[in-house]
Design a protein around this motif. Structure first.
Motif, short mmCIF file in Angstrom:
data_model
loop_
_atom_site.label_atom_id
_atom_site.label_comp_id
_atom_site.label_asym_id
_atom_site.label_seq_id
_atom_site.Cartn_x
_atom_site.Cartn_y
_atom_site.Cartn_z
N ALA A 1 21.31 94.32 89.75
CA ALA A 1 20.40 95.00 88.81
C ALA A 1 19.68 95.38 89.27
O ALA A 1 18.23 96.37 89.23
CB ALA A 1 20.66 94.37 87.13
N ARG A 2 18.55 93.94 89.50
CA ARG A 2 17.64 93.94 89.60
C ARG A 2 16.95 94.56 91.62
O ARG A 2 15.58 95.39 91.23
CB ARG A 2 16.72 92.47 89.83
N TYR B 1 32.69 87.70 85.08
CA TYR B 1 31.68 88.11 85.64
C TYR B 1 32.28 88.70 86.32
O TYR B 1 32.91 89.28 87.54
CB TYR B 1 30.92 86.63 85.60
N ARG C 1 27.30 97.65 83.73
CA ARG C 1 29.18 97.73 83.62
C ARG C 1 30.04 98.78 83.09
O ARG C 1 30.71 99.26 82.56
CB ARG C 1 28.62 96.66 82.05
N SER D 1 20.21 98.85 84.95
CA SER D 1 19.83 97.37 84.21
C SER D 1 21.59 97.30 84.19
O SER D 1 22.53 97.64 84.56
CB SER D 1 19.98 98.11 82.48
N VAL D 2 21.47 95.99 83.72
CA VAL D 2 23.38 95.58 83.44
C VAL D 2 24.03 95.94 82.61
O VAL D 2 25.63 95.88 82.89
CB VAL D 2 22.88 93.82 83.06
N SER D 3 23.67 96.65 81.60
CA SER D 3 24.59 97.35 80.55
C SER D 3 24.77 98.43 81.35
O SER D 3 25.94 98.98 81.32
CB SER D 3 23.29 97.72 79.81
N ARG E 1 26.40 89.65 95.42
CA ARG E 1 25.38 89.55 94.68
C ARG E 1 25.72 89.25 92.78
O ARG E 1 26.89 90.23 92.28
CB ARG E 1 24.53 90.93 94.27
N SER E 2 25.33 88.54 92.45
CA SER E 2 25.81 88.92 90.41
C SER E 2 25.37 90.11 89.61
O SER E 2 24.83 91.19 90.57
CB SER E 2 25.13 87.50 90.36
N ILE E 3 25.51 90.42 88.79
CA ILE E 3 24.88 91.45 87.67
C ILE E 3 23.59 91.63 87.80
O ILE E 3 23.09 92.59 88.17
CB ILE E 3 26.11 91.52 86.96
N GLY E 4 23.18 90.50 87.82
CA GLY E 4 21.69 90.69 87.54
C GLY E 4 20.85 90.99 88.63
O GLY E 4 20.03 91.28 88.62
N GLU E 5 21.48 90.44 89.57
CA GLU E 5 21.09 90.49 91.16
C GLU E 5 21.13 91.92 91.33
O GLU E 5 19.91 92.55 91.94
CB GLU E 5 21.44 89.67 91.53
#
Length: 389
Positions: free
Chosen positions: A12-13, A42, A23, A18-20, A6-10
Motif C-alpha cells: 500500500a505504501r 494476512y 483488500r 490503501s490497504v482497504s 511485501r506485506s499488504i501495508g508495504e
C-alpha cells in the motif's frame, strides 16, 4: 523466498493504494496476493506485483471500470489487449467530455434565462438541409416513437442540433432509432433552391446564425413530424429548418409548415449510442428479415406490466455466425443467445433494402444495435428480452 514478500501495508505504501483498496481488489479477483497466512489471513505480495499495483492505482485514477481493469492486468504480454482496453477507455472519456461541454452550454443558456427572463429573447436556430436526407432520417426513426400516455416526452422525435450535425432520435424505452444528417447555416453557401422557396433573402441573419454554435434540442410531436415528412415528399431540393425554443418550422419548394414543440426534456440517449459490442456480424438485410419472419417464436413478458410479446432469439456461435435460433434453447452449445421482440426487430430492418446490415451484440442482456453500412449515421437499438433460466 518468504522474506522477499511485501506485506499488504508495504505494498500500500509503495503503490499509493490503501490497504482497504488492496483488500477490495483481492476480493474482486483483480490483484490477488501471492500468499495468505492460513492462520491470520494476512496478505503477502510478490516483488513483481508492485508494478501491477502501481498500474492499478493509475487505472483507478482515470476511472476505468472494474471489468476493464481486470482485463488490463490479466492480458497476456504482447497480445495488444491491454492497449486496446486503454484506448477504448480514452475514447469513452473524450466522448464524456464532449457531452459535458454540450450540457454546460445548455446550462449556461438556462441560467441566462433564469437570471434575465425579460431581456433574454428565445433564440432561433436556422439551418438548411437536403430535403431528401431529412425525409430519409424521419423515415429511419419514426417507427420507434413512443405512444405511452404516461410518458408524453417520448411521443415525439427529438431534433438534436449540434453544430453542423442534426440528429433525429425516437424511443419508446424498448427500442431506439437514430439518424444523422449534415446541416449548414443559411447564407454560408447560397442555394438557389432557397430563393425559389419563397425566402426573399436566404442570407438574412446568416452572420448571427453562423456565430451561434450552441446546441439545441427540440422534441417534435409525432403528428407534426408526420406533417413535416409529408411536406418533404420526394423533394430533391433544399429545406430550411428553424428550431426555436418551442417551435419548429420547415420550408421547402415554396411551402411552409410550423408547429409547437413538446414542452418536455428528452432523456439522455447518448450512452446507448456508444455500445461496446462483443460481436459484430455482417449479413444480408433480406436474409435476416426472411429468417426472422419464418422462425419459431416464444411468448414472453417484455414490459414493466408484464405485456406479452413474440420473441425471436438471435444466436452467435463460436465462429461468429449468426442464426435465428429455436426459442427452446436448442442449438450450438455455448452460443451467445439474445432474445428480442420479434415485431420490433422486423420494424427495425429496412424494407426493400438489398444491402448489408451489421448487427452488434454485447451479451444476452445488452442492447442489440442494427446498423446499415451505407448510412453510418443511422442505426437502431433494441433492448433484449430476458430469457427464463
Amino acid at each position: 523466498m518468504e522474506s522477499d514478500l511485501r506485506s499488504i501495508g508495504e505494498l500500500a505504501r509503495d503503490s499509493g493504494l490503501s490497504v482497504s483498496t488492496l483488500r477490495f481488489y483481492d476480493g474482486a479477483g483483480v490483484l490477488a496476493p501471492a500468499r495468505v497466512d492460513p492462520r491470520t489471513g494476512y496478505r503477502w505480495y510478490a516483488p513483481g506485483q508492485l508494478a501491477d499495483a502501481r498500474l492499478l492505482a493509475r487505472l483507478r485514477r482515470v476511472g476505468m471500470p472494474l471489468a476493464d481493469v481486470r482485463a488490463v492486468l490479466g492480458a497476456a504480454p504482447g497480445s495488444g489487449v491491454a492497449r486496446r482496453v486503454v484506448d477504448t477507455h480514452l475514447r469513452r472519456l473524450e466522448d464524456g467530455l464532449a457531452d459535458a461541454r454540450r450540457e454546460l452550454s445548455l446550462i449556461r443558456r438556462l441560467i441566462d434565462q433564469r437570471e434575465s427572463p425579460m431581456t433574454t429573447a428565445p433564440a432561433e436556430h436556422r439551418r438548411t438541409v437536403a430535403a431528401r436526407e431529412l425525409a430519409g432520417a424521419l423515415d429511419a426513426v419514426r417507427f420507434a416513437v413512443g405512444s405511452d400516455p404516461e410518458l408524453p416526452v417520448l411521443s415525439g422525435v427529438l431534433f438534436d442540433l449540434d453544430g453542423g450535425l442534426l440528429r433525429l432520435v425516437a424511443t419508446d424505452r424498448y427500442r431506439m432509432a437514430l439518424a444523422e444528417v449534415p446541416v449548414r447555416t443559411p447564407g454560408a453557401d447560397p442555394d438557389p433552391d432557397l430563393a425559389r422557396a419563397g425566402d426573399p433573402d436566404p442570407g438574412a441573419g446568416a452572420e448571427s446564425e453562423a456565430a451561434d454554435g450552441a446546441p439545441v434540442a427540440v422534441v417534435v410531436p409525432a403528428a407534426l413530424a408526420d406533417a413535416l415528412r409529408a411536406l418533404l415528399g420526394s423533394a430533391d431540393g433544399t429545406a430550411r429548418l428553424t428550431l426555436g425554443a418551442a417551435t419548429v418550422r420547415v420550408e421547402v419548394d415554396g411551402h411552409r409548415i410550423e408547429g409547437a414543440a413538446l414542452d418536455h426534456d428528452y432523456p439522455d440517449y447518448r450512452p446507448l449510442v456508444r455500445l461496446d459490442p462483443v460481436h459484430r456480424v455482417g449479413l444480408s438485410a433480406a436474409d435476416l428479415r426472411e429468417a426472422v419472419a419464418s422462425a419459431p417464436t416464444r411468448t414472453l413478458p417484455s414490459g414493466p406490466h408484464g405485456a406479452a410479446c413474440e420473441v425471436a432469439v438471435l444466436a452467435v456461435d463460436g465462429t461468429g455466425r449468426l442464426t435465428v435460433a429455436a426459442p427452446d434453447g436448442s442449438g450450438a452449445p455455448g452460443a451467445l443467445r439474445v432474445a428480442v421482440n420479434r415485431d420490433f426487430l422486423l420494424e427495425a430492418l429496412p424494407t426493400g433494402a438489398p444491402g448489408q446490415l451489421v448487427l452488434e451484440l454485447g451479451g444476452p442482456v445488452a442492447p442489440l444495435a442494427i446498423r446499415t453500412p451505407d448510412r453510418p449515421g443511422a442505426f437502431s437499438v433494441l433492448m433484449p428480452v430476458r430469457l427464463p433460466a
